[in-house]
Design an enzyme around this catalytic site. Structure first.
Site, PDB file in Angstrom:
ATOM      1  N   HIS A  18     -84.427 -18.479  70.765  1.00  0.00           N
ATOM      2  CA  HIS A  18     -84.940 -17.889  69.523  1.00  0.00           C
ATOM      3  C   HIS A  18     -86.221 -17.080  69.718  1.00  0.00           C
ATOM      4  O   HIS A  18     -86.897 -16.794  68.726  1.00  0.00           O
ATOM      5  CB  HIS A  18     -85.234 -18.966  68.479  1.00  0.00           C
ATOM      6  CG  HIS A  18     -84.033 -19.688  67.977  1.00  0.00           C
ATOM      7  ND1 HIS A  18     -83.363 -19.316  66.840  1.00  0.00           N
ATOM      8  CD2 HIS A  18     -83.370 -20.751  68.466  1.00  0.00           C
ATOM      9  CE1 HIS A  18     -82.348 -20.147  66.640  1.00  0.00           C
ATOM     10  NE2 HIS A  18     -82.334 -21.033  67.618  1.00  0.00           N
ATOM     11  N   LYS A  51     -93.481 -14.949  55.213  1.00  0.00           N
ATOM     12  CA  LYS A  51     -93.029 -15.454  56.507  1.00  0.00           C
ATOM     13  C   LYS A  51     -94.230 -16.128  57.148  1.00  0.00           C
ATOM     14  O   LYS A  51     -95.346 -16.030  56.619  1.00  0.00           O
ATOM     15  CB  LYS A  51     -92.534 -14.311  57.394  1.00  0.00           C
ATOM     16  CG  LYS A  51     -93.509 -13.117  57.475  1.00  0.00           C
ATOM     17  CD  LYS A  51     -92.991 -11.995  58.349  1.00  0.00           C
ATOM     18  CE  LYS A  51     -91.925 -11.141  57.710  1.00  0.00           C
ATOM     19  NZ  LYS A  51     -90.631 -11.160  58.383  1.00  0.00           N
ATOM     20  N   ARG A  52     -94.032 -16.832  58.274  1.00  0.00           N
ATOM     21  CA  ARG A  52     -95.184 -17.394  58.960  1.00  0.00           C
ATOM     22  C   ARG A  52     -96.200 -16.291  59.265  1.00  0.00           C
ATOM     23  O   ARG A  52     -95.830 -15.135  59.466  1.00  0.00           O
ATOM     24  CB  ARG A  52     -94.743 -18.083  60.251  1.00  0.00           C
ATOM     25  CG  ARG A  52     -94.031 -19.405  60.028  1.00  0.00           C
ATOM     26  CD  ARG A  52     -94.923 -20.406  59.303  1.00  0.00           C
ATOM     27  NE  ARG A  52     -95.981 -20.902  60.147  1.00  0.00           N
ATOM     28  CZ  ARG A  52     -96.003 -22.108  60.712  1.00  0.00           C
ATOM     29  NH1 ARG A  52     -95.027 -22.960  60.493  1.00  0.00           N
ATOM     30  NH2 ARG A  52     -97.006 -22.482  61.470  1.00  0.00           N
ATOM     31  N   LYS A  73     -96.126 -10.399  63.637  1.00  0.00           N
ATOM     32  CA  LYS A  73     -95.450 -10.041  62.391  1.00  0.00           C
ATOM     33  C   LYS A  73     -96.263  -9.022  61.587  1.00  0.00           C
ATOM     34  O   LYS A  73     -95.779  -8.430  60.640  1.00  0.00           O
ATOM     35  CB  LYS A  73     -95.179 -11.286  61.559  1.00  0.00           C
ATOM     36  CG  LYS A  73     -94.197 -12.270  62.219  1.00  0.00           C
ATOM     37  CD  LYS A  73     -94.012 -13.527  61.386  1.00  0.00           C
ATOM     38  CE  LYS A  73     -93.201 -14.615  62.068  1.00  0.00           C
ATOM     39  NZ  LYS A  73     -91.737 -14.399  61.997  1.00  0.00           N
ATOM     40  N   THR A  96     -84.731 -13.788  59.357  1.00  0.00           N
ATOM     41  CA  THR A  96     -83.667 -14.148  58.423  1.00  0.00           C
ATOM     42  C   THR A  96     -84.146 -13.893  56.998  1.00  0.00           C
ATOM     43  O   THR A  96     -83.333 -13.666  56.101  1.00  0.00           O
ATOM     44  CB  THR A  96     -83.264 -15.633  58.580  1.00  0.00           C
ATOM     45  OG1 THR A  96     -84.463 -16.418  58.697  1.00  0.00           O
ATOM     46  CG2 THR A  96     -82.413 -15.839  59.809  1.00  0.00           C
ATOM     47  N   LYS A 102     -82.381 -12.368  53.403  1.00  0.00           N
ATOM     48  CA  LYS A 102     -82.483 -12.948  52.057  1.00  0.00           C
ATOM     49  C   LYS A 102     -83.003 -11.910  51.057  1.00  0.00           C
ATOM     50  O   LYS A 102     -82.534 -11.823  49.924  1.00  0.00           O
ATOM     51  CB  LYS A 102     -83.403 -14.176  52.083  1.00  0.00           C
ATOM     52  CG  LYS A 102     -82.847 -15.317  52.912  1.00  0.00           C
ATOM     53  CD  LYS A 102     -83.911 -16.344  53.328  1.00  0.00           C
ATOM     54  CE  LYS A 102     -83.434 -17.149  54.517  1.00  0.00           C
ATOM     55  NZ  LYS A 102     -84.522 -17.888  55.190  1.00  0.00           N
TER      56      LYS A 102
HETATM   57  C1  NBG Z   1     -87.493 -17.790  65.248  1.00  0.00           C
HETATM   58  C2  NBG Z   1     -87.660 -16.292  65.397  1.00  0.00           C
HETATM   59  C3  NBG Z   1     -87.016 -15.556  64.240  1.00  0.00           C
HETATM   60  C4  NBG Z   1     -85.584 -16.022  64.060  1.00  0.00           C
HETATM   61  C5  NBG Z   1     -85.540 -17.529  63.932  1.00  0.00           C
HETATM   62  C6  NBG Z   1     -84.126 -18.049  63.822  1.00  0.00           C
HETATM   63  C7  NBG Z   1     -88.664 -19.515  66.567  1.00  0.00           C
HETATM   64  C8  NBG Z   1     -88.989 -20.036  67.914  1.00  0.00           C
HETATM   65  N1  NBG Z   1     -87.940 -18.407  66.495  1.00  0.00           N
HETATM   66  O1  NBG Z   1     -87.038 -14.181  64.487  1.00  0.00           O
HETATM   67  O2  NBG Z   1     -89.020 -15.978  65.497  1.00  0.00           O
HETATM   68  O3  NBG Z   1     -85.008 -15.431  62.934  1.00  0.00           O
HETATM   69  O4  NBG Z   1     -86.124 -18.132  65.071  1.00  0.00           O
HETATM   70  O5  NBG Z   1     -83.349 -17.614  64.880  1.00  0.00           O
HETATM   71  O6  NBG Z   1     -89.054 -20.105  65.578  1.00  0.00           O
END
Ligand code: NBG
Length: 821
Positions: A364, A556-557, A562, A664, A668
């Site tokens: 990920h 988002k975080r 980002k 993701t 949404k």
């Molecule tokens: C996160 C990514 C996102 C991705 C999500 C689900 C981690 C390590 N990775 O871009 O930063 O959408 O995983 O795949 O949290």
């Protein structure tokens, strides 16, 4: 009166539901209506809904005993399920009846929904993805168990004090959790520490025994995961750590009561708290203990289920397809080897075959610093037997590498499961890759970059193992539940099959983009959702957004990659334009931010402070009143997300190209009719392909251009020197314009941008500003904007998590879908 033949536990008529709620209030909560608190009522309703899932749940669990059925085992350290009540009502199809039953008792269903405290057992996208996948697995009637940890404290609650993030413990279990079923009799022992001893068994075979220093017990807590309007109810099985009784005993026998209690405390610590980082932190023994704890319980449980089917251990891989959600559960490779070889006395080669056929690994992240690795001494102290097993896996693996690439010592060092370049580490991504038959990234660009960067050597070695499965999200929670008005409009137009068959059906609204009446209704719904969010914002922050302004949202975080601060640079740029020319016509905008920063991530916390500081100045400036509004929405979570996405008009997906694996949230937003302003990063690339480039606001460097610019020696200061607007913005932040004259506060942020700018904000600044101007002019033409919005939704079929799960079944798990295909 109950409906004819209806059962108090399963009946779904209004009368049955009403009776059941009152019954549960009395017999489970021990309350009469006069004395019941809001939480008592919530619990009574929740149990009523749970009762209605149990028949299918039990039946689905029975089906899992059938030896012919392959079960997906989704191993994940995080499941960000979100509030259950609304979703379960939706999936069961009993929302309206329950609302009415509640009303007849004198309750508002919406109040009860608001009462639920969500299980925040995840950090962000990775945990939420696991939750969306559970919904799709059930809805596609794939037997599945999600295995994870029942953290007593999930992700912290965020408060904002004086513009800064303050973390508060998340006590989600405080008022009880009606959705889980505790199974004290489903429990396993998990060893830690100690040492290993070799011996010859009675057949003269070499064996290893592990004498642990400490043993804890994992207890199963099961939460049903219902399909959307189908019989299947899958299961989320989370493990809680407890002390084993024998330890208490020992201490009691020597009269050391306090030691016994200490032991209990230490054991319970394992599942106590979720690590609030979305990148791993090196060197936390407890985190490795958590990972091993839940993986070991889960594998022992799978083996028990497999053997109970009456099958031999050598066919384990026929019963389970294990998916490793990132490297957090990757110790599963070594643990399955240990269970097979040490406990089930299998020979190494057979065990290795079975392990490889069982496991698959999803990566990920592309950030090299985020690839998990454990310092060798820590690993050895915690899991001595696993280190031996990893050495043996590595020895055989590297022999094979040497055989295929003789003399390439550099390659051997790079591929090794042990990083020996300085301090020694165990490389978990390598362990996961070597032990799996498939490795996947989560968007086309990400999978592609994986094979060229962080996993390149592994790709060259095992090209056939690598596949892509682009992420998806569930249209049930993210449209049908979150956006009921839009759901009603779409259903009125094309029927309701789209909720279950989003991939094929949602496209049917495409022609309606040309229907002026439809567009008008579309706009009305967005306006209503915006007003609803504005009210929530006012309640939470005191800020009063103008619901007729453009709602421009980034949730988002908080992370430098980002680039929430790039968004801030645009806001200040617009602000400066108004200051210089107060009379100019501009599209009024409300900028909404939300997201948590890791508690130890200084720069991310400073970005939150920056957003709030800029908000304070702009929101109180009479010259801009009603035209620009800046909001930091505190404590962004699944619950608030359900109000936020439906109200968004512009979705900010502005990460530096090549950094966001998929995203993701981007899906949404788009599913709820927001247009995207974004870079060619993660799944943005595919979203743009699907919705059409004319319906997507693209800006910024591509991943390749980022790479090249860095290779040439990127100099952010050149952009600063040559762009007066940019210079003005940076100088304002620097000089204390937004911090009451405090020129020190944002210095670390500004200096980082001017001297390093690792995420290339300055390089992308002008392109972003120009693109935002394009957004404003497009918004000017509301008919055109609405058409684009409708087309965005109509073309989002690909991003249903149903499609993702179908691909996992096909290319990774080797599971044939029986239904819904
Ligand atoms: C996160 C990514 C996102 C991705 C999500 C689900 C981690 C390590 N990775 O871009 O930063 O959408 O995983 O795949 O949290």
């Amino acid at each position: 009166m109950l409906g004819t033949g209806e059962n108090i536990r399963t009946g779904t008529s209004i009368a049955s539901l009403k009776k059941a709620i009152l019954d549960n209030l009395y017999y489970i909560q021990g309350r009469t209506p006069e004395l019941a608190t809001k939480n008592d009522w919530y619990m009574a309703v929740a149990y009523t809904v749970r009762d209605r899932m149990l028949r299918h749940f039990i039946h689905s669990l029975k089906r899992m005993q059938d030896a012919k059925v392959k079960i997906v085992s989704y191993l994940s350290a995080e499941f960000l399920m979100g509030p259950h009540l609304g979703n379960n009502l939706l999936n069961l199809g009993i929302t309206d009846q329950t609302r009415q039953a509640a009303k007849e008792i004198g309750l508002e269903l919406n109040d009860l929904l608001a009462q639920e405290e969500e299980p925040g057992l995840g950090n962000g996208g990775l945990g939420r993805l696991a939750a969306c996948y559970m919904d799709s697995l059930a809805s596609l009637t794939v037997p599945a168990i999600g295995y994870g940890i029942r953290y007593e404290f999930g992700i912290f609650d965020q408060e904002i004090h004086d513009g800064w993030q303050v973390e508060k413990t998340d006590k989600w279990l405080r008022l009880g959790n009606p959705w889980e079923i505790c199974r004290p009799e489903i429990s396993y022992e998990v060893n830690f520490g100690g040492h290993t001893a070799q011996y010859l068994d009675d057949k003269g075979c070499f064996r290893v025994r592990w004498n642990p220093h400490r043993v804890v017990k994992g207890i199963a807590y099961d939460t049903p995961v219902p399909s959307y309007r189908d019989d299947m109810v899958d299961m989320l099985r989370l493990w809680k750590s407890e002390a084993i009784e024998s330890f208490d005993f020992q201490a009691f026998n020597v009269g050391d009561y306090y030691k016994a209690v200490d032991m209990k405390v230490v054991s319970e610590t394992v599942s106590k708290v979720l690590y609030p980082n979305d990148e791993p932190e090196i060197g936390k023994t407890l985190r490795l203990a958590q990972q091993y704890f839940f993986v070991s319980c889960s594998l022992q449980d799978m083996i028990r289920i497999h053997l109970a089917r009456g099958k031999g251990i050598e066919t384990f891989h026929e019963s389970f397809a294990v998916q490793l959600n990132d490297t957090h559960p990757s110790i599963a490779v070594a643990e399955l080897m240990r269970l097979l070889v040490d406990e089930h006395l299998m020979d190494w080669d057979s065990a290795w075959q079975i392990t490889g056929k069982t496991m698959a690994y999803t990566n990920h992240t592309l950030l090299p610093e985020a690839l998990e690795k454990w310092p060798l001494p820590l690993f050895k102290r915690t899991l001595p037997r696993h280190l031996e097993i990893i050495y043996e896996i590595n020895r055989r693996f590297l022999d094979d590498v040497r055989h295929r690439y003789p003399g390439d010592d550099g390659l051997v060092a790079r591929l090794s499961l042990i990083d020996e370049s300085g301090e020694k580490y165990v490389r978990m991504a390598h362990l996961a890759s070597v032990g799996s038959h498939r490795i996947n990234g989560v968007a086309a660009l990400h999978s592609n970059l994986l094979t060229r960067t962080v996993l390149k050597d592994l790709y060259d070695l095992y090209p056939d193992r690598f596949v892509n499965v682009t992420n998806g999200v569930t249209p049930r929670r993210w449209i049908a539940l979150s956006n009921p008005s839009l759901t009603a409009l779409i259903t009125r137009s094309i029927g309701d099959r789209w909720i279950r068959h989003f991939e094929d059906e949602i496209r049917k609204i495409e022609p309606l983009a040309d229907d002026a009446g439809f567009r008008q209704e579309w706009r009305k719904i967005k306006r209503k959702n915006k007003a609803r969010l504005a009210a929530i914002i006012q309640e939470r922050t005191g800020i009063v957004p103008n619901p007729d302004s453009l709602f421009d949202i980034q949730v988002k975080r908080i992370h430098e990659y980002k680039r929430q601060h790039l968004n801030v640079l645009n806001i200040i740029t617009l602000y400066n334009r108004i200051r210089k020319n107060p009379g100019q016509e501009i599209i009024p905008r409300t900028f909404i931010f939300g997201g948590k920063a890791a508690p130890g991530y200084f720069m991310a916390k400073l970005i939150i402070k920056l957003i709030n500081s800029v908000a304070e100045v702009i929101n109180t400036d009479q010259d801009v009143a009603g035209r620009l509004t800046v909001v930091f929405f505190p404590d962004f979570n699944v619950k608030s997300a359900q109000h936020i996405y439906p109200a968004a008009e512009l979705s900010e997906q502005i990460s530096t190209a090549g950094k966001e694996a998929s995203g993701t949230g981007n899906m949404k937003f788009s599913m709820n009719g927001a247009l995207t302003i974004g870079t060619l990063d993660g799944a943005n690339v595919e979203i743009r392909e699907e919705v059409g480039q004319e319906n997507f606001f693209l800006f910024g460097l591509s991943a390749e251009e980022v790479h090249n610019e860095k290779a040439r020696g990127y100099r952010p200061r050149d952009y600063y020197d040559s762009n007066p607007c940019l210079r003005e913005v940076i100088e304002q932040i620097w000089s204390g314009y937004f911090s009451r004259g405090d020129a020190e506060l944002f210095r670390p942020l500004v200096e980082n941008l001017l001297n390093h700018d690792p995420f290339m904000l300055l390089a992308d600044y002008q392109s972003y500003i120009d693109c935002q101007d394009g957004v404003s002019s497009a918004y000017h033409d509301q008919e055109r904007w609405t058409r684009m919005s409708i087309l965005n939704v109509a073309r989002m079929g690909k991003f249903s998590s149903d499609r993702s799960i179908r691909e996992y079944c096909d290319t990774i798990w080797n599971i044939k879908l029986t239904k819904g295909g």
